[in-house]
Scaffold this motif. Structure first.
Motif, PDB file in Angstrom:
ATOM      1  N   SER A  31      -6.968  -2.254  -9.398  1.00  0.00           N
ATOM      2  CA  SER A  31      -6.932  -2.271  -7.929  1.00  0.00           C
ATOM      3  C   SER A  31      -6.401  -0.964  -7.363  1.00  0.00           C
ATOM      4  N   LEU A  32      -5.401  -0.415  -8.017  1.00  0.00           N
ATOM      5  CA  LEU A  32      -4.791   0.826  -7.545  1.00  0.00           C
ATOM      6  C   LEU A  32      -5.709   2.027  -7.703  1.00  0.00           C
ATOM      7  N   THR A  33      -6.631   1.954  -8.633  1.00  0.00           N
ATOM      8  CA  THR A  33      -7.492   3.098  -8.905  1.00  0.00           C
ATOM      9  C   THR A  33      -8.934   2.884  -8.454  1.00  0.00           C
ATOM     10  N   ASP A  34      -9.219   1.795  -7.760  1.00  0.00           N
ATOM     11  CA  ASP A  34     -10.572   1.488  -7.307  1.00  0.00           C
ATOM     12  C   ASP A  34     -10.933   2.378  -6.116  1.00  0.00           C
ATOM     13  N   GLY A  35     -11.748   3.377  -6.360  1.00  0.00           N
ATOM     14  CA  GLY A  35     -12.152   4.318  -5.326  1.00  0.00           C
ATOM     15  C   GLY A  35     -12.922   3.667  -4.200  1.00  0.00           C
ATOM     16  N   GLN A  36     -13.689   2.627  -4.488  1.00  0.00           N
ATOM     17  CA  GLN A  36     -14.453   1.940  -3.453  1.00  0.00           C
ATOM     18  C   GLN A  36     -13.544   1.210  -2.477  1.00  0.00           C
ATOM     19  N   GLN A  37     -12.340   0.881  -2.917  1.00  0.00           N
ATOM     20  CA  GLN A  37     -11.370   0.206  -2.060  1.00  0.00           C
ATOM     21  C   GLN A  37     -10.324   1.173  -1.502  1.00  0.00           C
ATOM     22  N   GLY A  38     -10.501   2.465  -1.759  1.00  0.00           N
ATOM     23  CA  GLY A  38      -9.583   3.463  -1.209  1.00  0.00           C
ATOM     24  C   GLY A  38      -8.438   3.851  -2.121  1.00  0.00           C
ATOM     25  N   GLY A  39      -8.498   3.442  -3.383  1.00  0.00           N
ATOM     26  CA  GLY A  39      -7.440   3.814  -4.330  1.00  0.00           C
ATOM     27  C   GLY A  39      -6.094   3.246  -3.917  1.00  0.00           C
ATOM     28  N   ILE A  40      -5.045   3.969  -4.235  1.00  0.00           N
ATOM     29  CA  ILE A  40      -3.691   3.470  -3.940  1.00  0.00           C
ATOM     30  C   ILE A  40      -3.449   3.385  -2.438  1.00  0.00           C
ATOM     31  N   ALA A  41      -4.007   4.335  -1.667  1.00  0.00           N
ATOM     32  CA  ALA A  41      -3.839   4.284  -0.211  1.00  0.00           C
ATOM     33  C   ALA A  41      -4.488   3.030   0.349  1.00  0.00           C
ATOM     34  N   GLY A  42      -5.681   2.691  -0.139  1.00  0.00           N
ATOM     35  CA  GLY A  42      -6.363   1.484   0.307  1.00  0.00           C
ATOM     36  C   GLY A  42      -5.606   0.230  -0.092  1.00  0.00           C
ATOM     37  N   PRO A  70       5.381 -14.453  -3.337  1.00  0.00           N
ATOM     38  CA  PRO A  70       4.018 -14.832  -3.741  1.00  0.00           C
ATOM     39  C   PRO A  70       3.064 -15.040  -2.566  1.00  0.00           C
ATOM     40  N   GLU A  71       3.534 -15.669  -1.504  1.00  0.00           N
ATOM     41  CA  GLU A  71       2.655 -15.906  -0.358  1.00  0.00           C
ATOM     42  C   GLU A  71       2.280 -14.604   0.356  1.00  0.00           C
ATOM     43  N   GLN A  72       3.152 -13.604   0.293  1.00  0.00           N
ATOM     44  CA  GLN A  72       2.825 -12.302   0.870  1.00  0.00           C
ATOM     45  C   GLN A  72       1.732 -11.606   0.050  1.00  0.00           C
ATOM     46  N   LEU A  73       1.781 -11.763  -1.246  1.00  0.00           N
ATOM     47  CA  LEU A  73       0.743 -11.191  -2.104  1.00  0.00           C
ATOM     48  C   LEU A  73      -0.609 -11.827  -1.790  1.00  0.00           C
ATOM     49  N   ASP A  74      -0.631 -13.140  -1.652  1.00  0.00           N
ATOM     50  CA  ASP A  74      -1.858 -13.841  -1.270  1.00  0.00           C
ATOM     51  C   ASP A  74      -2.354 -13.372   0.094  1.00  0.00           C
ATOM     52  N   GLN A  75      -1.421 -13.192   1.015  1.00  0.00           N
ATOM     53  CA  GLN A  75      -1.752 -12.765   2.371  1.00  0.00           C
ATOM     54  C   GLN A  75      -2.406 -11.382   2.369  1.00  0.00           C
ATOM     55  N   ALA A  76      -1.897 -10.476   1.577  1.00  0.00           N
ATOM     56  CA  ALA A  76      -2.387  -9.102   1.569  1.00  0.00           C
ATOM     57  C   ALA A  76      -3.656  -8.929   0.740  1.00  0.00           C
ATOM     58  N   LEU A  77      -3.704  -9.548  -0.419  1.00  0.00           N
ATOM     59  CA  LEU A  77      -4.812  -9.314  -1.337  1.00  0.00           C
ATOM     60  C   LEU A  77      -5.854 -10.425  -1.340  1.00  0.00           C
ATOM     61  N   GLY A  78      -5.463 -11.575  -0.859  1.00  0.00           N
ATOM     62  CA  GLY A  78      -6.354 -12.731  -0.867  1.00  0.00           C
ATOM     63  C   GLY A  78      -6.155 -13.556  -2.123  1.00  0.00           C
ATOM     64  N   THR A  79      -6.222 -14.842  -1.970  1.00  0.00           N
ATOM     65  CA  THR A  79      -5.983 -15.763  -3.081  1.00  0.00           C
ATOM     66  C   THR A  79      -6.968 -15.533  -4.226  1.00  0.00           C
TER      67      THR A  79
END
Length: 84
Positions: A31-42, A70-79
């Motif tokens: 996820s941190l290195t996914d260029g299509q999602q904006g990398g770490i900034a994304g 845990p609920e914040q992680l779900d909120q940000a990244l999606g379940t």
């Protein structure tokens, strides 16, 4: 890769994840290195867009790091992402 082995071991021990720690670390790094999602900034922007900007700022600024619930992680990244 001794560095990643150490990280996986630390995550497994600290959070009691056992064999699940390896896939978790692998998924996080992907996820941190996914260029299509904006990398770490994304990745960080997903937390900001979920209203967790102060949390992100604690991770990248000086001083203590705020804990992610845990609920914040779900909120940000999606379940779905978290479950994968």
């Amino acid at each position: 890769m001794a560095l990643l082995d150490g990280l996986v071991t630390e995550v497994a021990d600290r959070f009691g994840l056992g064999a699940k720690a390896g896939p978790l670390v692998s998924g996080l790094l992907a996820s941190l290195t996914d260029g299509q999602q904006g990398g770490i900034a994304g990745f960080l922007d997903r937390f900001r867009q979920a209203g967790l900007g102060n949390l992100v700022n604690s991770w990248i600024g000086h001083g203590g790091n705020s804990t992610l619930a845990p609920e914040q992680l779900d909120q940000a990244l999606g379940t779905d992402t978290v479950e994968r």
